[in-house]
Motif scaffolding. Sequence first.
Motif, PDB file in Angstrom:
ATOM      1  N   ILE A  73       0.849  -1.195   0.000  1.00 55.98           N
ATOM      2  CA  ILE A  73       0.000   0.000   0.000  1.00 55.98           C
ATOM      3  C   ILE A  73       0.885   1.246   0.000  1.00 55.98           C
ATOM      4  CG2 ILE A  73      -1.860   1.225   1.174  1.00 55.98           C
ATOM      5  CD1 ILE A  73      -2.623  -1.391   2.517  1.00 55.98           C
ATOM      6  N   PHE A  74       0.626   2.140  -0.930  1.00 53.35           N
ATOM      7  CA  PHE A  74       1.414   3.360  -1.077  1.00 53.35           C
ATOM      8  C   PHE A  74       0.475   4.564  -1.095  1.00 53.35           C
ATOM      9  CE2 PHE A  74       3.736  -0.104  -2.907  1.00 53.35           C
ATOM     10  CZ  PHE A  74       5.057   0.119  -2.546  1.00 53.35           C
ATOM     11  N   THR A  75       0.892   5.612  -0.434  1.00 49.48           N
ATOM     12  CA  THR A  75       0.086   6.821  -0.388  1.00 49.48           C
ATOM     13  C   THR A  75       0.608   7.837  -1.399  1.00 49.48           C
ATOM     14  OG1 THR A  75      -0.403   6.486   1.963  1.00 49.48           O
ATOM     15  CG2 THR A  75      -0.772   8.695   1.064  1.00 49.48           C
ATOM     16  N   VAL A  76      -0.249   8.192  -2.325  1.00 49.46           N
ATOM     17  CA  VAL A  76      -0.004   9.327  -3.218  1.00 49.46           C
ATOM     18  C   VAL A  76      -1.206  10.246  -3.042  1.00 49.46           C
ATOM     19  CG1 VAL A  76       0.291  10.143  -5.595  1.00 49.46           C
ATOM     20  CG2 VAL A  76       1.315   7.978  -4.884  1.00 49.46           C
ATOM     21  N   PRO A  77      -1.062  11.300  -2.265  1.00 52.31           N
ATOM     22  CA  PRO A  77      -2.228  12.146  -1.991  1.00 52.31           C
ATOM     23  C   PRO A  77      -2.741  12.794  -3.269  1.00 52.31           C
ATOM     24  CG  PRO A  77      -0.218  13.237  -1.288  1.00 52.31           C
ATOM     25  CD  PRO A  77       0.172  11.841  -1.665  1.00 52.31           C
ATOM     26  N   ASN A  78      -3.968  13.236  -3.220  1.00 49.06           N
ATOM     27  CA  ASN A  78      -4.457  14.062  -4.316  1.00 49.06           C
ATOM     28  C   ASN A  78      -3.487  15.225  -4.497  1.00 49.06           C
ATOM     29  OD1 ASN A  78      -6.786  12.593  -4.949  1.00 49.06           O
ATOM     30  ND2 ASN A  78      -7.923  13.554  -3.280  1.00 49.06           N
ATOM     31  N   PHE A  79      -3.215  15.570  -5.730  1.00 51.15           N
ATOM     32  CA  PHE A  79      -2.237  16.626  -5.987  1.00 51.15           C
ATOM     33  C   PHE A  79      -2.632  17.404  -7.232  1.00 51.15           C
ATOM     34  CE2 PHE A  79      -0.791  12.893  -8.266  1.00 51.15           C
ATOM     35  CZ  PHE A  79      -0.370  13.378  -9.498  1.00 51.15           C
ATOM     36  N   LEU A  80      -2.001  18.547  -7.393  1.00 47.42           N
ATOM     37  CA  LEU A  80      -2.274  19.440  -8.514  1.00 47.42           C
ATOM     38  C   LEU A  80      -0.953  19.900  -9.110  1.00 47.42           C
ATOM     39  CD1 LEU A  80      -4.900  21.717  -6.694  1.00 47.42           C
ATOM     40  CD2 LEU A  80      -5.405  19.756  -8.171  1.00 47.42           C
ATOM     41  N   ASP A  81      -1.008  20.270 -10.366  1.00 48.17           N
ATOM     42  CA  ASP A  81       0.169  20.841 -11.024  1.00 48.17           C
ATOM     43  C   ASP A  81       0.229  22.323 -10.683  1.00 48.17           C
ATOM     44  OD1 ASP A  81       2.171  21.789 -12.638  1.00 48.17           O
ATOM     45  OD2 ASP A  81       1.506  20.744 -14.442  1.00 48.17           O
ATOM     46  N   GLU A  82       1.195  22.673  -9.868  1.00 48.11           N
ATOM     47  CA  GLU A  82       1.304  24.053  -9.384  1.00 48.11           C
ATOM     48  C   GLU A  82       1.417  25.063 -10.516  1.00 48.11           C
ATOM     49  OE1 GLU A  82       5.308  21.903  -8.922  1.00 48.11           O
ATOM     50  OE2 GLU A  82       3.164  21.470  -8.684  1.00 48.11           O
ATOM     51  N   LYS A  83       1.955  24.647 -11.650  1.00 47.55           N
ATOM     52  CA  LYS A  83       2.125  25.586 -12.783  1.00 47.55           C
ATOM     53  C   LYS A  83       0.777  25.997 -13.359  1.00 47.55           C
ATOM     54  CE  LYS A  83       4.825  22.827 -15.131  1.00 47.55           C
ATOM     55  NZ  LYS A  83       4.978  21.722 -14.153  1.00 47.55           N
ATOM     56  N   GLU A  84      -0.255  25.197 -13.151  1.00 48.19           N
ATOM     57  CA  GLU A  84      -1.574  25.508 -13.694  1.00 48.19           C
ATOM     58  C   GLU A  84      -2.410  26.360 -12.741  1.00 48.19           C
ATOM     59  OE1 GLU A  84      -3.569  21.997 -14.981  1.00 48.19           O
ATOM     60  OE2 GLU A  84      -1.897  21.319 -16.234  1.00 48.19           O
ATOM     61  N   TYR A  85      -1.843  26.735 -11.611  1.00 48.65           N
ATOM     62  CA  TYR A  85      -2.590  27.493 -10.610  1.00 48.65           C
ATOM     63  C   TYR A  85      -1.987  28.869 -10.349  1.00 48.65           C
ATOM     64  CZ  TYR A  85      -5.713  23.637  -9.839  1.00 48.65           C
ATOM     65  OH  TYR A  85      -6.677  22.678 -10.029  1.00 48.65           O
ATOM     66  N   GLN A  86      -1.317  29.382 -11.356  1.00 49.02           N
ATOM     67  CA  GLN A  86      -0.807  30.751 -11.261  1.00 49.02           C
ATOM     68  C   GLN A  86      -1.868  31.711 -11.788  1.00 49.02           C
ATOM     69  OE1 GLN A  86       2.131  31.049  -9.626  1.00 49.02           O
ATOM     70  NE2 GLN A  86       1.984  28.811  -9.506  1.00 49.02           N
ATOM     71  N   VAL A  87      -3.014  31.715 -11.124  1.00 50.71           N
ATOM     72  CA  VAL A  87      -4.173  32.497 -11.558  1.00 50.71           C
ATOM     73  C   VAL A  87      -4.210  33.800 -10.780  1.00 50.71           C
ATOM     74  CG1 VAL A  87      -6.683  32.534 -11.767  1.00 50.71           C
ATOM     75  CG2 VAL A  87      -5.432  30.394 -12.125  1.00 50.71           C
ATOM     76  N   LYS A  88      -4.304  34.889 -11.505  1.00 51.20           N
ATOM     77  CA  LYS A  88      -4.342  36.209 -10.874  1.00 51.20           C
ATOM     78  C   LYS A  88      -5.747  36.800 -11.004  1.00 51.20           C
ATOM     79  CE  LYS A  88       0.078  36.050  -9.987  1.00 51.20           C
ATOM     80  NZ  LYS A  88       0.547  35.843  -8.595  1.00 51.20           N
ATOM     81  N   GLU A  89      -6.405  36.920  -9.885  1.00 53.62           N
ATOM     82  CA  GLU A  89      -7.723  37.550  -9.823  1.00 53.62           C
ATOM     83  C   GLU A  89      -7.751  38.488  -8.627  1.00 53.62           C
ATOM     84  OE1 GLU A  89     -10.329  37.332 -11.821  1.00 53.62           O
ATOM     85  OE2 GLU A  89      -9.644  35.716 -13.156  1.00 53.62           O
ATOM     86  N   GLU A  90      -8.450  39.591  -8.762  1.00 50.06           N
ATOM     87  CA  GLU A  90      -8.578  40.521  -7.640  1.00 50.06           C
ATOM     88  C   GLU A  90      -9.532  39.931  -6.605  1.00 50.06           C
ATOM     89  OE1 GLU A  90      -9.893  45.155  -6.697  1.00 50.06           O
ATOM     90  OE2 GLU A  90      -9.707  44.428  -8.773  1.00 50.06           O
ATOM     91  N   ARG A  91      -9.075  39.902  -5.368  1.00 56.93           N
ATOM     92  CA  ARG A  91      -9.910  39.374  -4.290  1.00 56.93           C
ATOM     93  C   ARG A  91     -11.110  40.283  -4.080  1.00 56.93           C
ATOM     94  NH1 ARG A  91      -8.250  34.117  -3.039  1.00 56.93           N
ATOM     95  NH2 ARG A  91      -5.972  34.078  -2.948  1.00 56.93           N
ATOM     96  N   ILE A  92     -12.259  39.685  -3.917  1.00 60.83           N
ATOM     97  CA  ILE A  92     -13.480  40.444  -3.628  1.00 60.83           C
ATOM     98  C   ILE A  92     -13.755  40.332  -2.138  1.00 60.83           C
ATOM     99  CG2 ILE A  92     -15.942  40.655  -4.068  1.00 60.83           C
ATOM    100  CD1 ILE A  92     -15.475  39.466  -6.812  1.00 60.83           C
ATOM    101  N   PRO A  93     -13.718  41.437  -1.410  1.00 61.46           N
ATOM    102  CA  PRO A  93     -13.931  41.378   0.041  1.00 61.46           C
ATOM    103  C   PRO A  93     -15.283  40.747   0.381  1.00 61.46           C
ATOM    104  CG  PRO A  93     -13.094  43.525  -0.604  1.00 61.46           C
ATOM    105  CD  PRO A  93     -13.434  42.802  -1.879  1.00 61.46           C
ATOM    106  N   ASN A  94     -15.272  39.914   1.417  1.00 64.44           N
ATOM    107  CA  ASN A  94     -16.498  39.315   1.960  1.00 64.44           C
ATOM    108  C   ASN A  94     -17.224  38.387   0.982  1.00 64.44           C
ATOM    109  OD1 ASN A  94     -16.110  40.765   4.390  1.00 64.44           O
ATOM    110  ND2 ASN A  94     -17.074  42.560   3.476  1.00 64.44           N
ATOM    111  N   LEU A  95     -16.496  37.886  -0.010  1.00 66.85           N
ATOM    112  CA  LEU A  95     -17.074  36.892  -0.912  1.00 66.85           C
ATOM    113  C   LEU A  95     -16.567  35.509  -0.511  1.00 66.85           C
ATOM    114  CD1 LEU A  95     -18.670  36.002  -3.420  1.00 66.85           C
ATOM    115  CD2 LEU A  95     -16.579  36.387  -4.767  1.00 66.85           C
ATOM    116  N   LEU A  96     -17.494  34.629  -0.157  1.00 64.79           N
ATOM    117  CA  LEU A  96     -17.161  33.250   0.177  1.00 64.79           C
ATOM    118  C   LEU A  96     -17.559  32.345  -0.988  1.00 64.79           C
ATOM    119  CD1 LEU A  96     -18.489  33.126   3.852  1.00 64.79           C
ATOM    120  CD2 LEU A  96     -16.130  33.531   3.103  1.00 64.79           C
TER     121      LEU A  96
END
Length: 389
Positions: free
Chosen positions: A188-211
């Motif tokens: 049994i081997f653990t490979v956690p869920n993972f993401l490609d960090e290069k695909e998450y360089q997303v720039k968006e302006e934070r909207i205050p009080n938005l959940l």
Amino acid sequence: MNILFFTHISPFPQNGGEKLRSSYLLKTLAALGHRVFAIIGNEEDADLEEYRIPGVEFSVHHEKPLSLADRLTGNFYFRQNPAVLKTFRNICHRRHIDVAILDYGFIGQYIPWFNAMRIPVILGSHNSQALHTLQKPARGLVQKLRRSQLVNLEKTHERRFFPQAAALMVVSEPDRQYHAEFIDPHKIFTVPNFLDEKEYQVKEERIPNLLMMTANFSMYMNYEGLKWLIEEVWNDELAERFELWLVGRHSREALEQLTGGNSWKNIKAVGKVPHIKPYIAMASGVIIPLLHGSGTRLKCLEAMALRTPVIATAKGVEGVLSDHFIVANTPAAFRHALLTFNGKGPLGHLLYEDFMKEYSAGVNAQRLEHILRFAMQQAPAITPQLVTE
């Protein structure tokens, strides 16, 4: 090496946690230099050319709806599909396959076929599957009996087929402990869920009080979490301070079923969107109010990768290694956590650092390569009597 990859999941578009897991496994295997022959679902009829991965050759398996007899007897947990076997044979006839990866769900019945072909199998589990079913809410005697039947069928499948794999790949420590009850722990081997960090360089302006709550709301654990949030946590005070967007498949239907409309007390259902990342990136915080489930939540990892703070129940961040979540488990505590949250401070950046250490593609590529090498060293016993043609 040449790898045959089989899953019922439709990895594209990447608009769900299980889709992200499968698609990043494919991308990482190819990035490691392996040739992958992937048999996948395509329930949304995506143009696979748009999702082309160099080194990956796709074949599509169209899953037929289960018959009433199938649903009543559960024989699909043990039956090999002749169309799937034909696809296996076609690929193995054209190419020498070094390793097979069977990803997600109850598809262990195909392991004996590969063992007879002397092809080692890595079985990928996204969660503790039978326990996942056991958590599903059941109301009334009929639903409880049906749930008990499914859990028994799933446990039988797991214990009959899973130990026959050369290696089992799980996503979290609790899942490893569950499977170690009936599988050799060394396999049994653990490979956690993972993401490609290069695909998450997303720039968006934070909207205050938005959940933001992102999910496939047709899945019971997400629906029940939303139900708990709406009925026991959300109130007028929270509605005055925050706007909450529900983003993902069936969010409109879920909110309408719970409240009678697509918006309620400053909660808005956005529905399915082509790309989820901009929504997470613009939010002040992501909430994960889950009460059920297992494995690790990719919605949680996406928030970490995008430096967005997370407010969640313990179940919502279960299995994710970080001390920088805001965790609350009772309605009163969750309400208080939201009312005292302002979106400021270092939490988002600290979560990103934890993501890079444990859940980035670079780190998990090496874990995946280790499992492949281990599986290659296993010599499956020839058991032709278990092969169904």
